[in-house]
Design a protein around this motif. Structure first.
Motif, PDB file in Angstrom:
ATOM      1  N   LYS A 117     -22.631  -4.674  46.542  1.00  6.69           N
ATOM      2  CA  LYS A 117     -22.834  -4.406  47.954  1.00  6.69           C
ATOM      3  C   LYS A 117     -23.661  -3.128  48.093  1.00  6.69           C
ATOM      4  N   ARG A 118     -23.984  -2.818  49.340  1.00  6.92           N
ATOM      5  CA  ARG A 118     -24.691  -1.565  49.626  1.00  6.92           C
ATOM      6  C   ARG A 118     -23.669  -0.515  50.062  1.00  6.92           C
ATOM      7  N   CYS A 119     -23.768   0.673  49.489  1.00  9.65           N
ATOM      8  CA  CYS A 119     -22.883   1.764  49.890  1.00  9.65           C
ATOM      9  C   CYS A 119     -23.325   2.269  51.272  1.00  9.65           C
ATOM     10  N   ILE A 120     -22.430   2.140  52.237  1.00 12.72           N
ATOM     11  CA  ILE A 120     -22.740   2.545  53.609  1.00 12.72           C
ATOM     12  C   ILE A 120     -22.235   3.948  53.902  1.00 12.72           C
ATOM     13  N   ALA A 121     -21.055   4.279  53.348  1.00 11.59           N
ATOM     14  CA  ALA A 121     -20.462   5.600  53.601  1.00 11.59           C
ATOM     15  C   ALA A 121     -19.863   6.121  52.300  1.00 11.59           C
ATOM     16  N   VAL A 122     -20.014   7.416  52.081  1.00  7.14           N
ATOM     17  CA  VAL A 122     -19.465   8.058  50.884  1.00  7.14           C
ATOM     18  C   VAL A 122     -18.241   8.875  51.264  1.00  7.14           C
ATOM     19  N   ALA A 123     -17.584   9.420  50.245  1.00  5.20           N
ATOM     20  CA  ALA A 123     -16.359  10.188  50.462  1.00  5.20           C
ATOM     21  C   ALA A 123     -16.594  11.323  51.461  1.00  5.20           C
ATOM     22  N   GLY A 124     -15.687  11.437  52.428  1.00  8.20           N
ATOM     23  CA  GLY A 124     -15.773  12.479  53.440  1.00  8.20           C
ATOM     24  C   GLY A 124     -16.476  12.052  54.711  1.00  8.20           C
ATOM     25  N   ASP A 125     -17.118  10.871  54.700  1.00  5.09           N
ATOM     26  CA  ASP A 125     -17.806  10.370  55.893  1.00  5.09           C
ATOM     27  C   ASP A 125     -16.809   9.737  56.866  1.00  5.09           C
ATOM     28  N   SER A 126     -17.245   9.661  58.105  1.00  6.92           N
ATOM     29  CA  SER A 126     -16.549   8.857  59.109  1.00  6.92           C
ATOM     30  C   SER A 126     -17.488   7.725  59.488  1.00  6.92           C
ATOM     31  N   ILE A 127     -17.002   6.483  59.339  1.00  4.29           N
ATOM     32  CA  ILE A 127     -17.848   5.319  59.606  1.00  4.29           C
ATOM     33  C   ILE A 127     -17.352   4.574  60.832  1.00  4.29           C
ATOM     34  N   GLU A 128     -18.310   4.052  61.600  1.00  9.04           N
ATOM     35  CA  GLU A 128     -17.993   3.241  62.759  1.00  9.04           C
ATOM     36  C   GLU A 128     -19.088   2.199  62.937  1.00  9.04           C
ATOM     37  N   ASP A 176     -16.608  -7.722  52.642  1.00 12.34           N
ATOM     38  CA  ASP A 176     -16.836  -6.347  52.210  1.00 12.34           C
ATOM     39  C   ASP A 176     -15.756  -5.409  52.739  1.00 12.34           C
ATOM     40  N   SER A 177     -16.049  -4.113  52.744  1.00 10.43           N
ATOM     41  CA  SER A 177     -15.033  -3.119  53.099  1.00 10.43           C
ATOM     42  C   SER A 177     -14.492  -3.284  54.509  1.00 10.43           C
ATOM     43  N   ARG A 178     -15.214  -3.967  55.384  1.00 13.96           N
ATOM     44  CA  ARG A 178     -14.692  -4.226  56.719  1.00 13.96           C
ATOM     45  C   ARG A 178     -13.464  -5.136  56.669  1.00 13.96           C
ATOM     46  N   PHE A 179     -13.249  -5.806  55.535  1.00 13.10           N
ATOM     47  CA  PHE A 179     -12.156  -6.757  55.411  1.00 13.10           C
ATOM     48  C   PHE A 179     -11.102  -6.341  54.397  1.00 13.10           C
ATOM     49  N   TRP A 180     -11.475  -5.542  53.385  1.00 13.21           N
ATOM     50  CA  TRP A 180     -10.472  -5.157  52.388  1.00 13.21           C
ATOM     51  C   TRP A 180     -10.424  -3.661  52.099  1.00 13.21           C
ATOM     52  N   GLY A 181     -11.224  -2.855  52.766  1.00 13.04           N
ATOM     53  CA  GLY A 181     -11.051  -1.412  52.660  1.00 13.04           C
ATOM     54  C   GLY A 181     -11.955  -0.711  51.671  1.00 13.04           C
ATOM     55  N   PHE A 182     -11.435   0.359  51.091  1.00 10.86           N
ATOM     56  CA  PHE A 182     -12.240   1.309  50.320  1.00 10.86           C
ATOM     57  C   PHE A 182     -12.416   0.882  48.857  1.00 10.86           C
ATOM     58  N   VAL A 183     -13.500   1.405  48.247  1.00  8.70           N
ATOM     59  CA  VAL A 183     -13.733   1.243  46.816  1.00  8.70           C
ATOM     60  C   VAL A 183     -13.453   2.579  46.128  1.00  8.70           C
ATOM     61  N   PRO A 184     -12.462   2.640  45.223  1.00  5.83           N
ATOM     62  CA  PRO A 184     -12.182   3.888  44.508  1.00  5.83           C
ATOM     63  C   PRO A 184     -13.308   4.251  43.550  1.00  5.83           C
ATOM     64  N   ALA A 185     -13.457   5.543  43.295  1.00  8.10           N
ATOM     65  CA  ALA A 185     -14.514   6.004  42.385  1.00  8.10           C
ATOM     66  C   ALA A 185     -14.358   5.407  40.994  1.00  8.10           C
ATOM     67  N   MET A 207     -20.856  -2.484  52.259  1.00  5.48           N
ATOM     68  CA  MET A 207     -21.156  -3.614  53.139  1.00  5.48           C
ATOM     69  C   MET A 207     -22.317  -4.416  52.561  1.00  5.48           C
ATOM     70  N   GLY A 208     -22.319  -5.722  52.854  1.00  9.59           N
ATOM     71  CA  GLY A 208     -23.433  -6.572  52.455  1.00  9.59           C
ATOM     72  C   GLY A 208     -24.537  -6.543  53.491  1.00  9.59           C
ATOM     73  N   ASP A 209     -25.778  -6.789  53.064  1.00 12.75           N
ATOM     74  CA  ASP A 209     -26.911  -6.820  53.996  1.00 12.75           C
ATOM     75  C   ASP A 209     -26.920  -8.094  54.832  1.00 12.75           C
ATOM     76  N   ASN A 210     -26.203  -9.120  54.385  1.00 10.33           N
ATOM     77  CA  ASN A 210     -26.025 -10.344  55.168  1.00 10.33           C
ATOM     78  C   ASN A 210     -24.749 -10.137  55.986  1.00 10.33           C
TER      79      ASN A 210
END
Length: 367
Positions: free
Chosen positions: A140-151, A324-333, A315-318
Motif C-alpha cells: 500500500k501507500r503510506c499516507i501517515a507516519v508516526a505522530g501524524d493526525s489523519i482524516e 487498508d488501514s481504514r478497515f483494520w488500523g495501524f501497521v507496526p514498525a 491506503m491503496g490508490d484504488n
C-alpha cells in the motif's frame, strides 16, 4: 663422529582427491541458496502484484523489486524455516517453518525512514495464523507516519489538518448507466480492468479523467461517483465501534497515529482506537480488557499508555477497492518489510500471446 639428533623426513604430498560430481553440484547448490537467502534478506526481494488495490499506480501482473536497504533489513523472528520460502513449501500447502523458536526482531540501519507517499510492503498485521515476519505481504501507500493526525473528508485525505496531494493515478468506484450491453473487452480497451455488470449498467473502478471520457459516449446515460455520506455507518470500518465512531472509507477520522515514546490517555473513547495495538502489537504479556471495559496492565487499571514503537497508516490508490488501514488500523514498525522501488517485469493477465508483456512498464521506477 657426527651425531644426528633429528633429521626431517622428506614429505610426500598426496594428490588432492577430486570431488565427485554429486559433491560438486551439492556445494554449488548450497552456495547458491546461502547467497540468494542473504541477498533476499538484506538487499532486494522480488514480489508480484496479485490484487487491484493499487491500480493504476501498480497493476495486477506487475513484478517488483522491494528494497530492504531503504528502511533496513529485519533480523528473523522465525529462524526455523526452509530457505527461500515464505509460508509454505513451493507448490504445496505444507508449512515451510516451525514456530517452536521465536526471537525478538531487530532492524539494521537503513538509508531512510518510512516517508509519506512511499509505496511500502509490509506483513498484514491482523493475521494471526502465522508469526509476524511470515504474515501475508501487503503493498500500500503510506499516507501517515508516526505522530501524524489523519482524516478523510469527502474522499480527500488531510494530514495534520492540511490536504495532501493525491497520487497521480487515483481511482474511485463509479456506476456507469448504459443503454446497451457491453462486453468486457470494451473496458479493457480503455484501461479499466474491473467492471461488474449490474441492473442498468456497470460498476467500474477508474480515474476521474477516464470517467469523464466515458460520460461523453452516446450509449452512456450517466457515470455516477459512488461515495459514502458523512456519518454513514460502516461496521467494517476501523475501529469497529459504530456506537462511538461512525466512520467510513470516505469520511474517516481524525485519528492520531501512534509514535514511539508518545503517551495517550486511555478512556472509553480512545480505548477502541488503540486496543489492538496495546494487546497484540506491543508485546505486553500482562495486558487485558476485562468485563468492566477497562484496560488492565500487570493487574492495574491503565489510564494512560506510552507506545513502544512507531506505527503507520496505509491506503491503496484504488480508494474504493482497497482493504487498508481504514478497515483494520495501524501497521507496526516491526511489520515493515521494505520499499517498492522498481517494476522489472509486467504481464497482462488479460493479454493475448503477442501482447502479454506490458513493455512500457519494464524497469519503471515506482513513485
Amino acid at each position: 663422529m657426527k651425531v644426528k639428533f633429528w633429521e626431517k623426513k622428506p614429505v610426500t604430498k598426496e594428490p588432492k582427491k577430486k570431488k565427485s560430481f554429486a559433491r560438486e553440484w551439492g556445494d554449488a547448490i548450497l552456495f547458491a541458496v546461502v547467497a540468494a537467502s542473504l541477498i533476499r534478506w538484506a538487499t532486494f526481494e522480488a514480489y508480484t502484484i496479485p490484487t487491484p488495490s493499487m491500480e493504476k499506480s501498480l497493476l495486477v501482473g506487475d513484478f517488483l523489486f522491494v528494497s530492504k536497504l531503504h528502511y533496513g533489513p529485519r533480523t528473523p523472528i522465525t529462524p526455523l524455516q526452509i530457505p527461500l520460502t515464505h509460508q509454505t513449501i513451493w507448490g504445496t500447502t505444507i508449512p515451510s517453518y516451525s514456530d517452536a523458536i521465536q526471537l525478538k526482531s531487530y532492524r539494521l540501519p537503513g538509508f531512510s525512514e518510512v516517508q509519506r507517499g512511499d509505496v511500502v510492503v509490509f506483513n498484514f498485521p491482523p493475521e494471526e495464523q502465522h508469526p509476524a515476519d511470515l504474515r501475508t505481504n501487503y503493498i500500500k501507500r503510506c499516507i501517515a507516519v508516526a505522530g501524524d493526525s489523519i482524516e478523510v473528508r469527502d474522499m480527500q485525505v488531510y494530514i495534520n489538518g492540511e490536504p495532501v496531494e493525491n497520487p497521480e493515478n487515483l481511482q474511485y468506484g463509479y456506476f456507469m448507466a448504459t443503454s446497451q450491453v457491453l462486453n468486457p473487452q470494451f473496458f479493457l480497451d480503455r484501461g479499466i480492468s474491473e467492471s461488474y455488470p449490474g441492473e442498468g449498467g456497470y460498476l467500474i473502478y477508474t480515474t476521474a479523467e477516464s470517467a469523464a471520457e466515458l460520460k461523453k459516449l452516446d450509449f452512456v446515460l450517466n457515470v455516477m461517483l459512488i461515495k459514502r455520506s458523512q456519518g454513514e455507518e460502516d461496521t467494517q470500518a476501523f475501529p469497529h465501534a459504530p456506537s462511538k465512531y461512525k466512520w467510513n472509507a470516505d469520511f474517516f477520522g481524525p485519528l492520531y497515529v501512534p509514535a514511539e515514546g508518545e503517551t495517550v490517555a486511555i478512556t472509553a473513547e480512545t480505548l477502541p482506537l488503540y486496543e489492538r495495538v496495546i494487546l497484540e502489537y506491543e508485546h505486553n504479556e500482562n495486558a487485558e480488557i476485562r468485563d468492566d471495559g477497562k484496560l488492565y496492565i500487570d493487574g492495574k487499571v491503565a489510564t494512560q499508555y506510552t507506545f513502544k514503537q512507531d506505527y503507520y497508516f496505509m491506503m491503496g490508490d484504488n480508494r474504493h477497492n482497497s482493504l487498508d488501514s481504514r478497515f483494520w488500523g495501524f501497521v507496526p514498525a516491526d511489520h515493515i518489510v521494505g520499499k517498492a522501488v522498481m517494476i522489472w517485469m509486467s504481464t497482462d493477465p488479460n493479454g493475448s500471446f503477442l501482447d502479454k508483456i506490458r513493455w512500457s512498464r519494464l524497469f519503471d521506477i515506482i513513485e
